[in-house]
Design an enzyme around this catalytic site. Structure first.
Site, short mmCIF file in Angstrom:
data_model
loop_
_atom_site.label_atom_id
_atom_site.label_comp_id
_atom_site.label_asym_id
_atom_site.label_seq_id
_atom_site.Cartn_x
_atom_site.Cartn_y
_atom_site.Cartn_z
N HIS A 204 -12.15 9.23 33.25
CA HIS A 204 -13.46 9.67 33.75
C HIS A 204 -14.55 8.61 33.60
O HIS A 204 -15.67 8.81 34.04
CB HIS A 204 -13.92 10.93 33.00
CG HIS A 204 -14.28 10.65 31.57
ND1 HIS A 204 -13.36 10.60 30.56
CD2 HIS A 204 -15.47 10.37 30.99
CE1 HIS A 204 -13.95 10.32 29.42
NE2 HIS A 204 -15.24 10.17 29.64
C1 UD1 Z 1 -20.48 11.34 29.57
C2 UD1 Z 1 -20.70 10.13 28.67
C3 UD1 Z 1 -19.36 9.51 28.36
C4 UD1 Z 1 -18.41 10.52 27.76
C5 UD1 Z 1 -18.32 11.75 28.66
C6 UD1 Z 1 -17.51 12.80 27.96
C7 UD1 Z 1 -22.84 8.96 29.09
C8 UD1 Z 1 -23.44 7.74 29.64
N1 UD1 Z 1 -21.52 9.11 29.34
O1 UD1 Z 1 -19.89 10.88 30.77
O2 UD1 Z 1 -19.53 8.47 27.41
O3 UD1 Z 1 -17.15 9.93 27.64
O4 UD1 Z 1 -19.63 12.27 28.91
O5 UD1 Z 1 -16.87 13.65 28.86
O6 UD1 Z 1 -23.48 9.74 28.43
N2 UD1 Z 1 -20.51 16.90 35.94
C9 UD1 Z 1 -20.24 18.19 36.36
N3 UD1 Z 1 -20.31 19.18 35.43
C10 UD1 Z 1 -20.63 18.98 34.12
C11 UD1 Z 1 -20.91 17.67 33.72
C12 UD1 Z 1 -20.84 16.64 34.63
O7 UD1 Z 1 -19.95 18.42 37.52
O8 UD1 Z 1 -20.67 19.95 33.34
C13 UD1 Z 1 -20.40 15.80 36.93
C14 UD1 Z 1 -21.71 15.50 37.65
O9 UD1 Z 1 -21.39 15.14 38.95
C15 UD1 Z 1 -22.24 14.31 36.89
C16 UD1 Z 1 -20.97 13.58 36.50
O10 UD1 Z 1 -20.03 14.60 36.24
O11 UD1 Z 1 -23.07 13.50 37.67
C17 UD1 Z 1 -21.12 12.70 35.28
O12 UD1 Z 1 -21.63 13.44 34.18
P1 UD1 Z 1 -22.45 12.69 33.02
O13 UD1 Z 1 -22.75 13.63 31.92
O14 UD1 Z 1 -23.57 11.92 33.59
O15 UD1 Z 1 -21.43 11.61 32.51
P2 UD1 Z 1 -19.91 11.77 32.06
O16 UD1 Z 1 -19.07 11.04 33.06
O17 UD1 Z 1 -19.60 13.18 31.78
N1 UDP Z 2 -10.61 17.45 25.95
C1 UDP Z 2 -10.44 18.81 26.20
N2 UDP Z 2 -10.05 19.19 27.46
C2 UDP Z 2 -9.82 18.31 28.46
C3 UDP Z 2 -10.00 16.93 28.20
C4 UDP Z 2 -10.41 16.54 26.94
O1 UDP Z 2 -10.61 19.63 25.30
O2 UDP Z 2 -9.47 18.73 29.57
C5 UDP Z 2 -11.08 16.99 24.61
C6 UDP Z 2 -10.17 16.03 23.92
O3 UDP Z 2 -9.21 16.70 23.15
C7 UDP Z 2 -11.12 15.20 23.08
C8 UDP Z 2 -12.41 15.21 23.88
O4 UDP Z 2 -12.28 16.30 24.81
O5 UDP Z 2 -11.39 15.83 21.83
C9 UDP Z 2 -12.59 13.92 24.62
O6 UDP Z 2 -13.64 14.04 25.51
P1 UDP Z 2 -13.86 13.02 26.70
O7 UDP Z 2 -12.59 12.37 27.06
O8 UDP Z 2 -14.58 13.78 27.75
O9 UDP Z 2 -14.93 12.00 26.11
P2 UDP Z 2 -14.86 10.63 25.28
O10 UDP Z 2 -14.11 10.90 24.04
O11 UDP Z 2 -14.23 9.61 26.17
O12 UDP Z 2 -16.28 10.31 25.07
#
Ligand code: UD1
Ligand code: UDP
Length: 377
Positions: A204
């Site tokens: 992601h």
């Molecule tokens: C964010 C964090 C990343 C982390 C990830 C965990 C930053 C810069 N990045 O990335 O480090 O690994 O969270 O999962 O803070 N969206 C939805 N529904 C949701 C949330 C997001 O549809 O509930 C979609 C939206 O289109 C949004 C995109 O995902 O624009 C990205 O979401 P965002 O929270 O900006 O960044 P992540 O990729 O989730």
């Molecule tokens: N995770 C989850 N369901 C999913 C994918 C991830 O519960 O479908 C959990 C996973 O076990 C881990 C955390 O989410 O604890 C990782 O989150 P993510 O990969 O979104 O973020 P990052 O660690 O890269 O910031």
């Protein structure tokens, strides 16, 4: 003592739950502030429910946006809550925009910040997470480094006071939930999967999903999988695949199951029983080594080098030959598989949450939980 927890995304909820629990066990009721950076049920509420967290005190509903929109909106809304509530410390975890916003808003109100998972560095400043980590560490008064390596990163930047190596709270989360997952989740049966016979995939990160070129490389890897794959897909990736016209290709891969993101118990059970994991996630690189599952990381660097040094993780980037090559090697070479799977967990003993609560309560009682005027003198 009243600590405030500021969080907003899936991994922050999972990794802060053990800390929140540790405070509660010590008779301290924390203030919970959810920025709403993640807002879909399966990206947020499912974890609050499964991990039995108390009710959120403030829902800020920040939502999605550009880097500055999201961080700025979160800062404005967090500041209002902190001005009203005046907690003794603001606790943030990790490297998201929520973390940066929480740390900046808090320290400027002279409310000390405690950073859980401090000192991680990818040394890649093109990643939004790296900027967030560096700035949050420098805004923090108390730094909870998961490993000695993280502590060294902080030292290199002149941060030496109030740094505690406590392990990573992800170990607490895994130990507290792995057995429960095995008992409660029916994820393998639901998807018709057998233990040890599938590869679990997640990706992601902005660097892998925001350009069509990189996302197409990920799709090529998925198209070449030599065994069944299951990919609980982050909404960011799903949206980008559709936007870049790649969704049809992914959904027509015969041996790949694409699902919505899963709850923690389902996901832990899928991890634990996977043959191998391919991911660009930080938390999943950690969980893989804790659960003794070989990890192939779809990135060119990692802020978790301990997993590579221990032998449980390999950086494969988005290079199809390399990624699939390693997967085949794991399938063909038993000794190689055994070595990767038995790599020792570098992230501690699962008591990080308790240590964090003890240390912060101790500092508070000694009157040392304050924003200092002479930090670098
Ligand atoms: C964010 C964090 C990343 C982390 C990830 C965990 C930053 C810069 N990045 O990335 O480090 O690994 O969270 O999962 O803070 N969206 C939805 N529904 C949701 C949330 C997001 O549809 O509930 C979609 C939206 O289109 C949004 C995109 O995902 O624009 C990205 O979401 P965002 O929270 O900006 O960044 P992540 O990729 O989730
Ligand atoms: N995770 C989850 N369901 C999913 C994918 C991830 O519960 O479908 C959990 C996973 O076990 C881990 C955390 O989410 O604890 C990782 O989150 P993510 O990969 O979104 O973020 P990052 O660690 O890269 O910031």
């Amino acid at each position: 003592m009243r600590p405030a927890f500021v969080f907003g995304t899936r991994p922050e909820i999972i990794k802060l739950a053990p800390v929140i629990r540790a405070f509660e066990e010590r008779g301290v009721k924390p203030l919970l502030v959810h920025t709403g950076q993640h807002y879909d049920y399966e990206m947020s509420r499912v974890f609050l429910e499964e991990l039995g967290l108390p009710e959120i005190d403030h829902h800020l509903e920040v939502g999605s946006g550009t880097q500055a929109e999201q961080t700025g909106t979160a800062m404005i809304k967090i500041e209002r809550v902190l001005m009203d509530e005046r907690p003794d410390v603001t606790i943030v975890q990790g490297d998201t925009n929520t973390v940066l916003a929480g740390a900046l808003a808090s320290v400027k109100l002279k409310i000390p910040v405690a950073h859980v998972e401090a000192g991680l560095r990818s040394f890649d400043r093109t990643m939004p997470e790296e900027i967030n980590r560096v700035l949050a560490d420098h805004a923090s008064e108390v730094l909870f480094a998961p490993t000695e390596e993280a502590k060294k990163n902080l030292e290199r930047e002149g941060i030496t006071e109030n740094v505690y190596v406590v392990g990573n709270t992800v170990v607490d989360a895994v130990l507290q939930n792995a057995e429960l997952a095995e008992r409660k989740s029916d994820v393998l049966e639901r998807f018709g999967l057998r233990p040890g016979e599938y590869v679990l995939i997640t990706a992601h990160r902005a660097e892998n999903t925001d350009s069509r070129e990189n996302l197409a490389k990920l799709v090529e890897i998925l198209e070449s999988l030599p065994m069944i794959g299951i990919y609980p897909m982050h909404p960011r990736t799903r949206n980008r695949l559709k936007e870049f016209g790649l969704w049809e290709r992914v959904s027509s891969i015969g041996n790949l199951i694409v699902t919505k993101p899963l709850g923690y118990l389902d996901f832990l059970r899928l991890e634990r029983n996977a043959f191998a994991i391919m991911t660009d996630s930080g938390g999943i690189q950690e969980e893989a080594i804790i659960l003794n599952v070989p990890c192939l990381t779809l990135r060119y660097n990692t802020e978790r080098p301990e997993t590579i040094e221990a032998g449980g993780n390999v950086l494969v980037g988005l290079e199809k030959e390399r990624a699939i090559g390693y997967l085949r090697k794991l399938m063909d070479d038993e000794e190689f598989y055994r070595r990767m799977a038995s790599a020792p967990n570098p992230f501690g003993d699962g008591k990080a949450g308790e240590r964090i609560a003890e240390i912060l309560m101790g500092l508070y009682e000694e009157g040392k939980l304050k924003v200092k005027s002479s930090k670098f003198i």
